[in-house]
Each structure stands twice: as structure tokens, then as C-alpha cells.
Design a protein around this motif. Sequence first.
Motif, PDB file in Angstrom:
ATOM      1  N   GLY A 293      -6.189  56.413 -46.874  1.00  0.00           N
ATOM      2  CA  GLY A 293      -7.624  56.262 -47.060  1.00  0.00           C
ATOM      3  C   GLY A 293      -8.140  54.849 -46.890  1.00  0.00           C
ATOM      4  N   TYR A 294      -7.269  53.837 -46.898  1.00  0.00           N
ATOM      5  CA  TYR A 294      -7.703  52.438 -46.856  1.00  0.00           C
ATOM      6  C   TYR A 294      -7.591  51.868 -45.448  1.00  0.00           C
ATOM      7  N   ALA A 295      -8.569  51.048 -45.090  1.00  0.00           N
ATOM      8  CA  ALA A 295      -8.751  50.623 -43.710  1.00  0.00           C
ATOM      9  C   ALA A 295      -8.145  49.257 -43.425  1.00  0.00           C
ATOM     10  N   GLY A 296      -7.530  49.144 -42.256  1.00  0.00           N
ATOM     11  CA  GLY A 296      -7.235  47.856 -41.649  1.00  0.00           C
ATOM     12  C   GLY A 296      -8.281  47.593 -40.580  1.00  0.00           C
ATOM     13  N   ASP A 297      -8.530  46.336 -40.259  1.00  0.00           N
ATOM     14  CA  ASP A 297      -9.570  46.001 -39.273  1.00  0.00           C
ATOM     15  C   ASP A 297      -9.208  44.662 -38.641  1.00  0.00           C
ATOM     16  N   ILE A 298      -8.674  44.716 -37.431  1.00  0.00           N
ATOM     17  CA  ILE A 298      -8.216  43.507 -36.735  1.00  0.00           C
ATOM     18  C   ILE A 298      -8.845  43.467 -35.345  1.00  0.00           C
ATOM     19  N   THR A 299      -9.239  42.288 -34.930  1.00  0.00           N
ATOM     20  CA  THR A 299      -9.618  42.081 -33.526  1.00  0.00           C
ATOM     21  C   THR A 299      -8.815  40.914 -32.964  1.00  0.00           C
ATOM     22  N   ARG A 300      -8.288  41.133 -31.783  1.00  0.00           N
ATOM     23  CA  ARG A 300      -7.632  40.078 -31.030  1.00  0.00           C
ATOM     24  C   ARG A 300      -8.119  40.145 -29.584  1.00  0.00           C
ATOM     25  N   THR A 301      -8.181  38.981 -28.968  1.00  0.00           N
ATOM     26  CA  THR A 301      -8.571  38.865 -27.564  1.00  0.00           C
ATOM     27  C   THR A 301      -7.480  38.090 -26.845  1.00  0.00           C
ATOM     28  N   PHE A 302      -7.020  38.613 -25.718  1.00  0.00           N
ATOM     29  CA  PHE A 302      -5.910  37.966 -25.018  1.00  0.00           C
ATOM     30  C   PHE A 302      -6.013  38.250 -23.516  1.00  0.00           C
ATOM     31  N   PRO A 303      -5.298  37.479 -22.685  1.00  0.00           N
ATOM     32  CA  PRO A 303      -5.387  37.653 -21.231  1.00  0.00           C
ATOM     33  C   PRO A 303      -4.566  38.856 -20.773  1.00  0.00           C
ATOM     34  N   VAL A 304      -5.139  39.632 -19.889  1.00  0.00           N
ATOM     35  CA  VAL A 304      -4.454  40.827 -19.370  1.00  0.00           C
ATOM     36  C   VAL A 304      -3.128  40.452 -18.725  1.00  0.00           C
ATOM     37  N   ASN A 305      -3.105  39.329 -18.026  1.00  0.00           N
ATOM     38  CA  ASN A 305      -1.882  38.928 -17.317  1.00  0.00           C
ATOM     39  C   ASN A 305      -0.976  38.010 -18.141  1.00  0.00           C
ATOM     40  N   GLY A 306      -1.377  37.733 -19.387  1.00  0.00           N
ATOM     41  CA  GLY A 306      -0.527  36.920 -20.250  1.00  0.00           C
ATOM     42  C   GLY A 306      -0.798  35.436 -20.219  1.00  0.00           C
ATOM     43  N   HIS A 307      -1.775  34.983 -19.412  1.00  0.00           N
ATOM     44  CA  HIS A 307      -2.052  33.550 -19.305  1.00  0.00           C
ATOM     45  C   HIS A 307      -3.564  33.304 -19.321  1.00  0.00           C
ATOM     46  N   PHE A 308      -4.019  32.471 -20.254  1.00  0.00           N
ATOM     47  CA  PHE A 308      -5.430  32.098 -20.299  1.00  0.00           C
ATOM     48  C   PHE A 308      -5.754  31.159 -19.141  1.00  0.00           C
ATOM     49  N   SER A 309      -6.890  31.405 -18.493  1.00  0.00           N
ATOM     50  CA  SER A 309      -7.377  30.426 -17.520  1.00  0.00           C
ATOM     51  C   SER A 309      -7.960  29.234 -18.275  1.00  0.00           C
ATOM     52  N   GLU A 310      -8.265  28.185 -17.543  1.00  0.00           N
ATOM     53  CA  GLU A 310      -8.781  26.966 -18.184  1.00  0.00           C
ATOM     54  C   GLU A 310     -10.048  27.248 -18.979  1.00  0.00           C
ATOM     55  N   HIS A 311     -10.999  27.941 -18.380  1.00  0.00           N
ATOM     56  CA  HIS A 311     -12.276  28.175 -19.050  1.00  0.00           C
ATOM     57  C   HIS A 311     -12.146  29.227 -20.152  1.00  0.00           C
ATOM     58  N   GLN A 312     -11.307  30.223 -19.936  1.00  0.00           N
ATOM     59  CA  GLN A 312     -11.038  31.196 -20.998  1.00  0.00           C
ATOM     60  C   GLN A 312     -10.447  30.497 -22.225  1.00  0.00           C
ATOM     61  N   ALA A 313      -9.520  29.590 -21.975  1.00  0.00           N
ATOM     62  CA  ALA A 313      -8.856  28.886 -23.069  1.00  0.00           C
ATOM     63  C   ALA A 313      -9.841  28.015 -23.846  1.00  0.00           C
ATOM     64  N   MET A 314     -10.776  27.387 -23.144  1.00  0.00           N
ATOM     65  CA  MET A 314     -11.753  26.533 -23.819  1.00  0.00           C
ATOM     66  C   MET A 314     -12.643  27.347 -24.754  1.00  0.00           C
ATOM     67  N   LEU A 315     -13.109  28.488 -24.266  1.00  0.00           N
ATOM     68  CA  LEU A 315     -13.942  29.349 -25.101  1.00  0.00           C
ATOM     69  C   LEU A 315     -13.138  29.940 -26.249  1.00  0.00           C
ATOM     70  N   TYR A 316     -11.926  30.387 -25.943  1.00  0.00           N
ATOM     71  CA  TYR A 316     -11.085  31.008 -26.963  1.00  0.00           C
ATOM     72  C   TYR A 316     -10.777  30.016 -28.084  1.00  0.00           C
ATOM     73  N   GLN A 317     -10.447  28.802 -27.725  1.00  0.00           N
ATOM     74  CA  GLN A 317     -10.089  27.799 -28.725  1.00  0.00           C
ATOM     75  C   GLN A 317     -11.281  27.492 -29.632  1.00  0.00           C
ATOM     76  N   LEU A 318     -12.474  27.501 -29.057  1.00  0.00           N
ATOM     77  CA  LEU A 318     -13.671  27.285 -29.867  1.00  0.00           C
ATOM     78  C   LEU A 318     -13.798  28.374 -30.933  1.00  0.00           C
ATOM     79  N   VAL A 319     -13.648  29.646 -30.522  1.00  0.00           N
ATOM     80  CA  VAL A 319     -13.764  30.753 -31.474  1.00  0.00           C
ATOM     81  C   VAL A 319     -12.640  30.685 -32.508  1.00  0.00           C
ATOM     82  N   LEU A 320     -11.437  30.362 -32.065  1.00  0.00           N
ATOM     83  CA  LEU A 320     -10.313  30.286 -32.994  1.00  0.00           C
ATOM     84  C   LEU A 320     -10.519  29.180 -34.030  1.00  0.00           C
ATOM     85  N   ASP A 321     -10.958  28.024 -33.584  1.00  0.00           N
ATOM     86  CA  ASP A 321     -11.203  26.923 -34.525  1.00  0.00           C
ATOM     87  C   ASP A 321     -12.249  27.331 -35.562  1.00  0.00           C
TER      88      ASP A 321
END
Length: 433
Positions: free
Chosen positions: A262-290
Motif C-alpha cells: 500500500g505504500y508508495a515509492g516515487d523516484i525520477t532519474r534522467t540519463f542518456p539513452v546511449n550512456g553518455h551525456f553530451s556537453e550541453h546535456q551535462a551542463m543542464l543536468y549538473q545544474l538540476v543535480l546541484d
Amino acid sequence: MNEFESRRISFFEQMSDNSLAIFSSSDEKVRNNDSEYRFRQSSDFLYLSGLNEPDACLVLVKTEDAQKSILFNRAKDRLEEIWHGYRLGQKAAVSDLYFDQAYQIDELLEKLPLLLNGIDTIYFPIFQDEKLEIVLKEVMTEMRGDKRKGVIAPHQFIDSLPILHEMRLIKSEAEIALLSEAAEISAAGHIRAMQACRPGMWEYQLQSEVEYEFAQQGTRDIAYNSIVAGGENACILHYTNNNRQLRDGQLVLIDAGAEYQGYAGDITRTFPVNGHFSEHQAMLYQLVLDIQVRAISQVRPGATLFDINQNVIKQMVDGLIELGIMEGDPDELIAQEAYKDFYMHGIGHYLGLDVHDVGEYGTKDNPRLLEPGMVVTIEPGLYISHDADVDDVWKKIGIRIEDDVLVTESGGDVLTADVPKSINEIEALMADA
């Protein structure tokens, strides 16, 4: 089962003398023709009863001399149980669920007027349960019509939800254990998804990997419809179509959680489909992570989700200006709510028997203070759609990072910490797979 009995006792303590409280179960819901959806109990009813069956009512009667818990539920029926499964019945309701009395649900309309006669106050979920309100209207009409026979009908009606939802907001040790288990199972599903993801997969195939792992870890239930959103689909906050192919060079956002007892887990993760962040993806991702890491560090007794979110907005605007995605004075941009083009939801919500759990948040001028025993999500996001007025390199990217956090006496305990979320950790996990 003493957990459920203790909750009923706590509710009794908040009822006035000479009163009755009544709650009803969920109904089975038709999917199509003569097929039903898998049954899911009302969270309020489950919280007080422990019964995971439809067609039931829970009644609490409090007088000056005594308090009595009564369950009305389905009768044992051998033929029905052969076709549709085990029923608890009345004897087990008393012995297993610690009710004082139990009757067949078909006896409710007969017994309820007798239980209500001479009672001053009824507690029930006003405007929340139409079926129950119809029953109460029928019974009250009958009792008022019999007043010349000495029948005394209740004259005061109180909404039970504020009492019950305040109880549900602060979790017991047993609830925290279940939420922790839901979090661990949810984490395993997200890890599996990162390991399984490849360009060319379909979103629903990645969804199946997540939910398969939930089952392997001990539950077949999901807390909500899983979101698996590749590329620009991640800019749709509640995207659940999950029917597009994942492309090389995209990010994929997965918002999924297991439900455990009855109890809920709730997780969101965002990651690169091919396993590698591009330069601009990484910049945006790091901002959200920080932003997310800092927001989690602010979770403690006495803090408010409103204040944490205001800090998130300030950090988000400063970061977007630094990246050249926004221009102008930070305070003016915040006052104009210009950030809502990129971050349009709040920082989080309560978590429990419902993924968006019950409980008051207060107001902007008087927000609710966090207390030990609350469980909240912390989930900043950044969404740049195809038609945003920004450089093309930033477009079609949606990022959200979400964890479940228990408020403790000393701060916040991240229940979902098992899932990697730094760029290096994610890339290493995906490379090892």
C-alpha cells in the motif's frame, strides 16, 4: 495488526463523546464488459482497517462508557471464493483484524439506524464518498421519520478527513519501514532501466524493465502510471503514452515507483539513452543535480517546502542566466515568474499510502512546517521545449531528479539513495552493463 488497531484508538481519542464515525471501502471498478481492474483499496479505509477487500464499511462508536469498532464486510461464500478468491469473513475480522464486532455488509442498513439512535454526531468524509452519503441520507431520513417512536437521530455532522489525514501525515515506525522497502524496490527498478537502456528501444520496453524488477524484488504493484519519456517527451510533465522509440543522443526521463503493501515509492532519474551525456546535456543536468542536492540538505524540522522551493527558484534562475538561457535581473525575472517557462511545478509533495499523499501544506503566507515522521519528495526539474526562445542546442531537453526523503529529528534521510544520480556514476553504471 496492532498497528491498525492503534490507529483506530487514535481516531477514537479525537472523536467527541456520543459520536459515530463511518468509512467505506473502495469498489471494484469495471475495465470493460465483465472484466474489472485489479482491486486497490481506499487508502483511508486501508489505514484504519487493514482490510484489502471491496464491499465493506468500518464503524467506530464512542459513548461515555465505551468505544466499539465494528466491521461490515462480505460474507464467506464457498462458490464465490472458488471463482474469485478468499474472503476474510466475520470471524476472522474479529480474530485477525481486532475488531470488536463484525457483520455481513448486507446487514448495514439494518444495523446502522440502531447504532445511530441517540448518537449526537456523525464523522464521515463529507463530499468525498457519494455512495456512503446515499446510505447515510437513507438512514437519516428513516430515523427522522420515526422520531414519534422515540428514535433520536444525530444532529451534527463533521468531516472526518482533516482528523484522519493529519494522522496519516506523520508516519509510524511501521509505516517508515514499509516506505523504505518501497523506496528500495523502486531504486532497483531504476538501476535496471539504466543498465538495460539502448538506442532503438521503445519507451514501453524500458518501462517493462522497471516494472519487471519491481516484481522480482517483491511487489507487482506500481504506485502510479510509470513515465518513460525520451527526448522532448520529458517536457510533458505527466507523459504516460510511453510509445515512442528512444533515439541515440537523447536523454530519457523515468518517473516510476513501486507500491509495497500500500505504500508508495516515487523516484525520477534522467540519463542518456546511449550512456553518455553530451556537453550541453551535462551542463543542464549538473545544474538540476546541484539544485536537488542543496534542496535535500535543507530538509529538516521547522523548514517548509515553500521556502525550499523559493531557494530552488533563485538557484535555478541564477544557473539559467549563467548558461545564457535567461537574460535579465534575477529578482525581476523571479517577480515576473519568467522561470515558469522552464520550471513550472513545485519542489515536492508528501508521500505515503498515496503517491501525492494527504495532509495540509498551509498557505504561501503561513506554510506548514516540516516535522519528524513526514516523508516528502524533492524533485526539481528543468524543461526546455522545442518552441522555447533559446539557442537550439538547449531545446527538446527535459530533466527531473527526484528522491524520497524522511524528515528526522536531525535533518533529512534519503530513502532512495541507492539510485546513482551523478554524471560519473550514471555513465559508469551504464558502461558496466
